[in-house]
Design a protein around this motif. Structure first.
Motif, short mmCIF file in Angstrom:
data_model
loop_
_atom_site.label_atom_id
_atom_site.label_comp_id
_atom_site.label_asym_id
_atom_site.label_seq_id
_atom_site.Cartn_x
_atom_site.Cartn_y
_atom_site.Cartn_z
N ILE A 265 16.83 4.39 1.85
CA ILE A 265 15.63 3.58 1.71
C ILE A 265 14.40 4.46 1.93
O ILE A 265 13.39 4.34 1.20
CB ILE A 265 15.64 2.40 2.71
CG1 ILE A 265 16.73 1.39 2.30
CG2 ILE A 265 14.27 1.72 2.78
CD1 ILE A 265 16.94 0.26 3.29
N ARG A 266 14.46 5.36 2.91
CA ARG A 266 13.34 6.30 3.15
C ARG A 266 13.06 7.11 1.90
O ARG A 266 11.90 7.24 1.46
CB ARG A 266 13.68 7.19 4.33
CG ARG A 266 12.61 8.22 4.73
CD ARG A 266 12.71 9.56 4.00
NE ARG A 266 14.03 10.11 3.98
CZ ARG A 266 14.52 10.91 4.93
NH1 ARG A 266 13.79 11.23 5.96
NH2 ARG A 266 15.76 11.40 4.81
N ASP A 267 14.10 7.65 1.28
CA ASP A 267 13.93 8.48 0.09
C ASP A 267 13.32 7.68 -1.05
O ASP A 267 12.44 8.17 -1.78
CB ASP A 267 15.27 9.08 -0.34
CG ASP A 267 15.82 10.07 0.67
OD1 ASP A 267 15.04 10.53 1.53
OD2 ASP A 267 17.03 10.37 0.61
N PHE A 268 13.78 6.44 -1.20
CA PHE A 268 13.27 5.58 -2.27
C PHE A 268 11.80 5.24 -2.03
O PHE A 268 10.98 5.21 -2.96
CB PHE A 268 14.11 4.31 -2.36
CG PHE A 268 13.84 3.48 -3.58
CD1 PHE A 268 13.86 4.03 -4.84
CD2 PHE A 268 13.56 2.12 -3.45
CE1 PHE A 268 13.61 3.26 -5.97
CE2 PHE A 268 13.30 1.33 -4.57
CZ PHE A 268 13.32 1.91 -5.83
N LEU A 269 11.45 5.01 -0.75
CA LEU A 269 10.08 4.68 -0.39
C LEU A 269 9.15 5.86 -0.68
O LEU A 269 8.07 5.70 -1.29
CB LEU A 269 10.00 4.30 1.08
CG LEU A 269 8.63 3.85 1.61
CD1 LEU A 269 8.20 2.55 0.94
CD2 LEU A 269 8.68 3.67 3.13
N LEU A 270 9.55 7.05 -0.27
CA LEU A 270 8.73 8.24 -0.50
C LEU A 270 8.54 8.50 -2.00
O LEU A 270 7.45 8.87 -2.45
CB LEU A 270 9.37 9.47 0.16
CG LEU A 270 9.36 9.51 1.69
CD1 LEU A 270 10.17 10.68 2.19
CD2 LEU A 270 7.92 9.59 2.21
N LYS A 271 9.60 8.27 -2.77
CA LYS A 271 9.51 8.44 -4.22
C LYS A 271 8.52 7.43 -4.82
O LYS A 271 7.74 7.77 -5.70
CB LYS A 271 10.89 8.27 -4.85
CG LYS A 271 10.92 8.53 -6.36
CD LYS A 271 12.33 8.40 -6.91
CE LYS A 271 12.34 8.64 -8.42
NZ LYS A 271 13.72 8.51 -8.98
N HIS B 221 0.83 -1.20 0.00
CA HIS B 221 0.00 0.00 0.00
C HIS B 221 0.87 1.25 0.00
O HIS B 221 1.76 1.40 0.83
CB HIS B 221 -0.92 0.03 1.22
CG HIS B 221 -1.99 -1.01 1.16
ND1 HIS B 221 -3.11 -0.90 0.37
CD2 HIS B 221 -2.10 -2.21 1.79
CE1 HIS B 221 -3.86 -1.97 0.50
NE2 HIS B 221 -3.27 -2.79 1.36
N ALA B 222 0.59 2.13 -0.94
CA ALA B 222 1.25 3.44 -0.97
C ALA B 222 0.52 4.37 0.00
O ALA B 222 -0.70 4.37 0.06
CB ALA B 222 1.21 4.02 -2.38
N LEU B 223 1.29 5.15 0.75
CA LEU B 223 0.68 6.17 1.60
C LEU B 223 0.59 7.46 0.80
O LEU B 223 1.62 7.99 0.34
CB LEU B 223 1.49 6.37 2.88
CG LEU B 223 0.97 5.54 4.07
CD1 LEU B 223 1.21 4.05 3.82
CD2 LEU B 223 1.62 5.97 5.36
N ILE B 224 -0.62 7.93 0.60
CA ILE B 224 -0.87 9.09 -0.25
C ILE B 224 -0.88 10.35 0.59
O ILE B 224 -1.70 10.50 1.50
CB ILE B 224 -2.22 8.92 -0.98
CG1 ILE B 224 -2.21 7.63 -1.81
CG2 ILE B 224 -2.52 10.12 -1.87
CD1 ILE B 224 -3.57 7.22 -2.33
N LEU C 290 7.84 11.19 8.16
CA LEU C 290 8.90 10.33 7.62
C LEU C 290 9.86 11.15 6.77
O LEU C 290 11.07 10.96 6.82
CB LEU C 290 8.27 9.20 6.78
CG LEU C 290 9.25 8.22 6.14
CD1 LEU C 290 10.10 7.50 7.18
CD2 LEU C 290 8.50 7.20 5.28
N GLU C 291 9.33 12.07 5.99
CA GLU C 291 10.18 12.92 5.14
C GLU C 291 11.11 13.79 5.99
O GLU C 291 12.26 14.03 5.62
CB GLU C 291 9.31 13.79 4.25
CG GLU C 291 10.09 14.64 3.26
CD GLU C 291 9.19 15.44 2.35
OE1 GLU C 291 9.23 15.21 1.13
OE2 GLU C 291 8.43 16.29 2.88
N ALA C 292 10.62 14.26 7.13
CA ALA C 292 11.41 15.14 8.00
C ALA C 292 12.34 14.38 8.94
O ALA C 292 13.19 15.00 9.60
CB ALA C 292 10.47 16.02 8.82
#
Length: 371
Positions: free
Chosen positions: A343-349, A206-209, A330-332
């Motif tokens: 991994i965080r950056d890749f997930l957010l992308k 599931h993507a978090l929108i 998560l971004e902050a």
């Protein structure tokens, strides 16, 4: 002796109860509007505009007409001789495409049970992409605690079709771990111990929108969960979003009806499109001004009764953490390990890429075909 909220020594619950107590009027207003069929009137103009804009965008992308006029299946003019044969009851159209059920099955495949290795504690989590699961901070509060648990997919009962096989994954916080005590959210990596069996990426995700407008007050919600650590269950009856707000000290949370039980912590809360709108974390008991927890009869409940008959405790609502706020946090987040940040950056992308939610659900189709 009556059961006092403060005597439970649960700061998380105390804060959540304070938030709900100050908003009981809004929650009850929405409940009344749902019964009257006027729930849209309870939401703010700002949020209704966001909702309407997003619905229009989705309608265009799916090839649907944006119109309040009757569909091609209805006459342009009402034949009054047929009055009463059929009608939309209330102020909203609750008709859903039949694929609602199929989408729900695919959405459920990525939801699993989190269990302590000694079988003492349970929670619920769900795959969010790249071998990562999301749950509550109070389920997996630290890397050490995470290592003491495992994640099980496919713990379901099926008496009329193919029995769903179970897949057990160990949890690997060294690869990725992030937790926010304030939001009560944790994201951690899991290990596909047996990729020859149904690969982990075939269970979907599931993507978090981040974009707001996924739901409005009074709309139905669905919660897929592992209540009491048992087989997977879904609640689709008597569930509505009761309150949500922006620009306040409680903007990170939302409140809804719907049954949950111990073990449901970390469950995804969905709208009718099976998009995650929140992560469930707590049921809020009703209390009086003295801090006594109330029973369903409206009177303070005793400790003895609460222990013997926990179903007699009265609850105001369930509280969840909004997906848009999880993405922001998560971004902050700051990471001491560089590969965790990568991994965080890749997930957010991945979450923000076009069609991410549909790709995640589509991945679960492969699991269904493999059974």
């Amino acid at each position: 002796m009556t059961l006092k909220l403060q005597s439970l020594n649960n700061v998380l619950l105390e804060k959540a109860t304070q938030r709900v107590q100050s908003r009981l009027g809004e929650l009850n207003k929405t409940r009344s509007a749902i019964l009257a069929g006027t729930q849209a009137e309870t939401d703010s103009r700002e949020r209704l505009k966001l909702y309407q804009k997003r619905q229009a965008t989705l309608a265009l992308s799916e090839g649907h007409a944006i119109s309040a006029q009757p569909s091609i299946f209805e006459d342009d003019t009402q034949d009054l001789s047929r009055l009463g044969n059929e009608a939309l009851i209330g102020t909203r159209n609750d008709l859903l495409p039949i694929e609602f059920f199929e989408y729900g099955l695919y959405a459920a495949r990525s939801v699993g049970r989190i269990e302590h290795v000694e079988g003492l504690r349970f929670g619920t989590g769900f795959l969010v992409g790249h071998g990562l699961i999301m749950t509550n901070h109070h389920v997996l509060p630290s890397e050490h605690e995470a290592r003491q648990h495992f994640f099980e997919l496919g713990a379901e009962a099926n008496r009329i079709g193919n029995q769903t096989p179970s897949k057990i994954c160990s949890i690997e916080p060294d690869r990725f771990f992030w937790a926010s005590e304030e939001l009560d959210i944790a994201i951690v990596a899991v290990v596909d111990e047996d990729p020859s069996f149904i690969p982990l990426d075939h269970y979907g995700w599931h993507a978090l929108i981040r974009k707001q407008g996924k739901i409005k007050k009074g709309d139905p919600i669905n919660i897929i969960q592992h209540p009491l650590g048992r087989n997977k269950a879904v609640v689709v009856h008597n569930n509505h979003l009761l309150h949500i707000e922006n620009g306040t000290d409680a903007h990170m949370f939302c409140w809804y009806s719907g049954d949950t039980q111990k073990g449901s912590s970390g469950s995804p809360v969905f709208n009718s499109r099976w998009e995650v709108v929140a992560v469930h974390h707590m049921a809020i008991p009703q209390t009086n001004t003295a801090g006594d927890i109330l029973g369903k009869d409206g009177e303070p409940i005793t400790r003895a009764t609460a222990r013997r008959h926990p179903d007699q405790i009265a609850y105001s609502a369930n509280e969840g953490i909004r997906t848009s706020r999880i993405v922001d946090a998560l971004e902050a987040a700051q990471f001491t390990k560089a590969h965790h940040a990568d991994i965080r950056d890749f997930l957010l992308k991945s979450w923000s890429s076009p069609g991410a939610q549909r790709r995640g659900l589509r991945a679960a189709v492969r699991s269904a075909q493999a059974l």
